[in-house]
Design an enzyme around this catalytic site. Structure first.
Site, short mmCIF file in Angstrom:
data_model
loop_
_atom_site.label_atom_id
_atom_site.label_comp_id
_atom_site.label_asym_id
_atom_site.label_seq_id
_atom_site.Cartn_x
_atom_site.Cartn_y
_atom_site.Cartn_z
N ASP A 12 0.81 -1.22 0.00
CA ASP A 12 0.00 0.00 0.00
C ASP A 12 0.84 1.27 0.00
OD1 ASP A 12 -2.16 -1.75 0.14
OD2 ASP A 12 -2.12 -1.73 2.32
N GLU A 13 2.01 1.22 -0.63
CA GLU A 13 2.91 2.37 -0.68
C GLU A 13 2.45 3.41 -1.71
OE1 GLU A 13 3.86 -0.80 -1.11
OE2 GLU A 13 5.38 -1.30 0.39
N LYS A 15 1.81 2.04 -5.09
CA LYS A 15 2.34 1.45 -6.33
C LYS A 15 1.41 1.72 -7.51
CE LYS A 15 2.41 -2.55 -4.28
NZ LYS A 15 2.08 -2.17 -2.89
N GLY A 39 -4.53 -4.39 -3.78
CA GLY A 39 -5.52 -3.35 -4.06
C GLY A 39 -4.74 -2.11 -4.46
N HIS A 40 -4.73 -1.80 -5.73
CA HIS A 40 -3.92 -0.69 -6.25
C HIS A 40 -4.86 0.44 -6.68
CE1 HIS A 40 -0.33 -3.58 -7.20
NE2 HIS A 40 -0.69 -3.57 -5.93
N ARG A 143 2.81 -29.03 -6.46
CA ARG A 143 2.61 -29.63 -7.79
C ARG A 143 1.25 -30.31 -7.96
NH1 ARG A 143 8.30 -32.34 -7.10
NH2 ARG A 143 7.33 -32.44 -5.06
N GLN A 222 1.97 -6.32 -3.37
CA GLN A 222 2.52 -6.51 -2.01
C GLN A 222 3.87 -5.78 -1.92
OE1 GLN A 222 1.20 -9.75 -3.55
NE2 GLN A 222 -0.62 -8.72 -2.88
N THR A 237 3.09 -12.78 2.69
CA THR A 237 2.26 -13.40 1.67
C THR A 237 3.05 -14.58 1.10
OG1 THR A 237 0.79 -12.97 -0.18
CG2 THR A 237 2.97 -11.92 -0.29
N LEU A 330 4.03 12.41 1.13
CA LEU A 330 4.68 13.48 1.91
C LEU A 330 3.63 14.34 2.60
CD1 LEU A 330 7.45 14.98 2.48
CD2 LEU A 330 6.70 16.59 0.71
P1 GDP Z 1 -0.74 0.25 -3.53
O1 GDP Z 1 -1.31 -1.03 -3.02
O2 GDP Z 1 0.73 0.34 -3.28
O3 GDP Z 1 -1.10 0.52 -4.95
O4 GDP Z 1 -1.39 1.41 -2.64
P2 GDP Z 1 -2.95 1.54 -2.24
O5 GDP Z 1 -3.69 2.02 -3.42
O6 GDP Z 1 -3.43 0.33 -1.55
O7 GDP Z 1 -2.85 2.65 -1.09
C1 GDP Z 1 -2.30 3.89 -1.33
C2 GDP Z 1 -3.36 4.94 -0.97
O8 GDP Z 1 -2.72 6.19 -0.85
C3 GDP Z 1 -4.41 5.11 -2.05
O9 GDP Z 1 -5.61 5.48 -1.44
C4 GDP Z 1 -3.86 6.25 -2.90
O10 GDP Z 1 -4.89 6.98 -3.57
C5 GDP Z 1 -3.21 7.10 -1.85
N1 GDP Z 1 -2.02 7.87 -2.26
C6 GDP Z 1 -1.04 7.52 -3.12
N2 GDP Z 1 -0.07 8.47 -3.13
C7 GDP Z 1 -0.46 9.43 -2.27
C8 GDP Z 1 0.12 10.67 -1.82
O11 GDP Z 1 1.22 11.06 -2.21
N3 GDP Z 1 -0.59 11.38 -0.89
C9 GDP Z 1 -1.79 10.97 -0.41
N4 GDP Z 1 -2.40 11.72 0.47
N5 GDP Z 1 -2.37 9.84 -0.82
C10 GDP Z 1 -1.71 9.06 -1.72
P1 IMO Z 2 -0.85 -4.29 -2.23
O1 IMO Z 2 -0.42 -4.85 -3.57
C1 IMO Z 2 -0.92 -4.75 2.10
C2 IMO Z 2 -1.00 -8.84 3.68
C3 IMO Z 2 -2.25 -9.30 4.39
C4 IMO Z 2 -1.65 -10.28 5.38
C5 IMO Z 2 -0.53 -10.91 4.58
C6 IMO Z 2 -0.90 -12.25 3.96
O2 IMO Z 2 -2.16 -3.59 -2.28
O3 IMO Z 2 0.24 -3.53 -1.58
P2 IMO Z 2 -2.45 -12.95 1.90
O4 IMO Z 2 -3.90 -12.71 1.65
O5 IMO Z 2 -1.55 -12.41 0.86
O6 IMO Z 2 -2.15 -14.38 2.22
O7 IMO Z 2 -2.15 -12.14 3.28
O8 IMO Z 2 -0.20 -10.00 3.55
N1 IMO Z 2 -1.22 -8.32 2.30
C7 IMO Z 2 -1.15 -7.03 1.97
N2 IMO Z 2 -0.97 -5.94 2.75
N3 IMO Z 2 -1.02 -4.62 0.76
C8 IMO Z 2 -1.19 -5.70 -0.03
O9 IMO Z 2 -1.17 -5.64 -1.37
C9 IMO Z 2 -1.30 -6.98 0.58
N4 IMO Z 2 -1.48 -8.22 0.11
C10 IMO Z 2 -1.42 -9.03 1.17
O10 IMO Z 2 -2.90 -8.22 5.02
O11 IMO Z 2 -1.06 -9.57 6.44
MG MG Z 3 -2.85 -1.71 -1.78
#
Ligand code: GDP
Ligand code: IMO
Ligand code: MG
Length: 425
Positions: A12-13, A15, A39-40, A143, A222, A237, A330
């Site tokens: 959830d950085e 990406k 979840g991107h 397998r 992830q 994961t 930031l």
């Molecule tokens: P991903 O899994 O790495 O693609 O990240 P997620 O989509 O799960 O979570 C990132 C969340 O932060 C989303 O709700 C984005 O819309 C939001 N986001 C991404 N970059 C920024 C940012 O620079 N500032 C803020 N406030 N939100 C951001």
């Molecule tokens: P994105 O791509 C954050 C976490 C789950 C759990 C562990 C194992 O959006 O960054 P799983 O269902 O994969 O067996 O769960 O990994 N997890 C994530 N946490 N972002 C994700 O994906 C994740 N995908 C799995 O919460 O701790």
């Molecule tokens: Mg995510």
């Protein structure tokens, strides 16, 4: 230019947002591991798109999107997502491809994921997303998995029956409800026709693109600390979200990769169970959660929040060979009078870990060592030029780069597409 993009922390950085930004200059976007546990999020204007299996590049017409062999794909999640993408007005025909070698996540994998999690005692629960990821990868490595290409075989429905019967033995032993094989056969029969148009030999497709000097972007899901080998095992994961996974999960050589981009939040979050040295349980953590909208894009769970951890940043830089960083969120730190960076973990006997330990029991005995820097206490989300950033924000970013290594490539100061600053890539 072929780019691998990976998450550096616990997911959830941001990406999805950075992939969307880089898709502009790419021809093909490839998912190489994970499944619908991801979840991107991409925000365009007032619309928010969340993608789980389909590469985030799909929001750019004309770009090819591939689900590589390293992915575990739930056909029902995928069909739902494809319908959604079409309803958003994006054409899929001819530009969305699924590897015949990708593994399928079947209903019994989901049932097993939930049943296994239910019987784990407190303290051992992983907090999985319940999407069947672990059991599907276990089947692959054991397998006895089911590959996408199996839907083309005349005995596909017999395979379904056999696998349901085998899964039922495990479900029974876990005290969970068993599945009805004939019901599963009925469920999976129409799916074959729906999936078929997209199934192909994606290795060949990617190599044709490499030969034609097209740009390929590899979308990691992830992150490094959730990696089955490098993460906080067993709270991880079941795949390799690190850069090496881009090769094994797509069929390209390490020599085809030109650069690696790491996506990293300027603080830390984690969703699910497992160690998190800089986790905050106070008002600062709550402020990060509220300002950052830190609620899971897949499960809606509140994300745990804490200060930036440079031990993790450095570890991720080394494992992935990160050339450029995309630093995100930031703006979430705009109101903090003081910002902290963790530089090590101190044991009770005074020893300080500056690399991530594999022993989680030892880690649990540690206290984070912090450097404190003054905050900038002004809004940054409107800034479009790096030079205009407040000095204290620049100092914070520079100190982080100094500690973790690698260069700054992209800086994100808000969720929307326009709030992305190109620095050095
Ligand atoms: P991903 O899994 O790495 O693609 O990240 P997620 O989509 O799960 O979570 C990132 C969340 O932060 C989303 O709700 C984005 O819309 C939001 N986001 C991404 N970059 C920024 C940012 O620079 N500032 C803020 N406030 N939100 C951001
Ligand atoms: P994105 O791509 C954050 C976490 C789950 C759990 C562990 C194992 O959006 O960054 P799983 O269902 O994969 O067996 O769960 O990994 N997890 C994530 N946490 N972002 C994700 O994906 C994740 N995908 C799995 O919460 O701790
Ligand atoms: Mg995510």
């Amino acid at each position: 230019m072929n780019t691998v993009l990976v998450g550096a922390q616990w997911g959830d950085e941001g990406k999805g947002k950075v992939i969307d930004f880089l898709t502009e200059e790419s021809d093909v976007v490839v998912r190489f591991q994970g499944g619908s546990n991801a979840g991107h999020t991409v925000v365009v204007g007032d619309k928010k798109y969340v993608l789980h299996l389909v590469p985030s590049g799909i929001l750019h017409d004309g770009k090819h999107c591939v689900i590589g062999n390293g992915v575990v794909m739930d056909p029902f999640d995928l069909m739902r997502e494809l319908e959604q993408v079409e309803s958003w007005g994006f054409e899929l025909k001819g530009r969305f491809h699924i590897s015949e070698r990708a593994q399928m996540v079947m209903q019994w994998h989901r049932a097993l994921d939930k049943a296994e999690e239910a019987v784990r005692p407190e303290g051992e629960k992983i907090g999985t997303t319940g999407r069947g990821i672990g059991p599907a990868y276990a089947a692959k490595v054991g397998r006895y998995g089911m590959r996408v290409g199996d839907i083309l075989k005349p005995n596909f429905l017999d395979l379904v029956r056999k696998q349901v019967n085998e899964a039922n033995i495990k479900l029974r032993s876990l005290g969970a409800l068993e599945l009805d094989a004939e019901e599963m056969v009925k469920l999976y029969t129409p799916m074959v026709a729906a999936l078929l148009p997209y199934v192909t030999d994606t290795i060949q497709l990617l190599h044709q693109n490499l030969d034609a000097k097209k740009s390929i972007l590899f979308e990691g899901a992830q992150a490094t600390m959730l990696d089955i080998d490098f993460g906080t095992y067993p709270f991880v994961t079941s795949s390799n979200p690190t850069a090496g996974g881009a090769c094994t999960g797509s069929g390209i050589s390490p020599r085809a990769i030109d650069r690696v981009i790491g996506v990293m939040k300027l603080y830390t979050t984690r969703v699910g169970e497992g160690p998190f040295p800089t986790e905050l349980f106070d008002a600062d953590g709550e402020l990060m959660r509220q300002r950052g909208g830190e609620f899971g894009a897949t499960t809606g769970r509140p994300r745990r929040c804490g200060w930036f951890d440079a031990v993790i940043g450095r570890y991720a830089q080394r494992i992935n060979g990160i050339d450029y960083w995309a630093l995100t969120k930031l703006d979430v730190l705009d109101t903090f009078p003081v910002v902290k960076i963790c530089t090590g973990y101190k044991r009770k006997d005074g020893f300080v870990y500056t690399t991530f330990p594999s022993d989680l029991d030892a880690l649990a005995q540690c206290e984070p060592v912090y450097e404190e820097l003054p905050g900038w206490q002004c809004e940054t989300s409107h800034i479009t030029d790096y030079a205009e950033l407040p000095e204290n924000a620049k100092k914070y970013i520079n100190r982080i780069l100094e500690l973790v290594g690698g260069q700054l490539g992209v800086l994100s100061v808000g969720p929307a597409r326009e709030t992305t600053l190109r620095i050095n890539i």
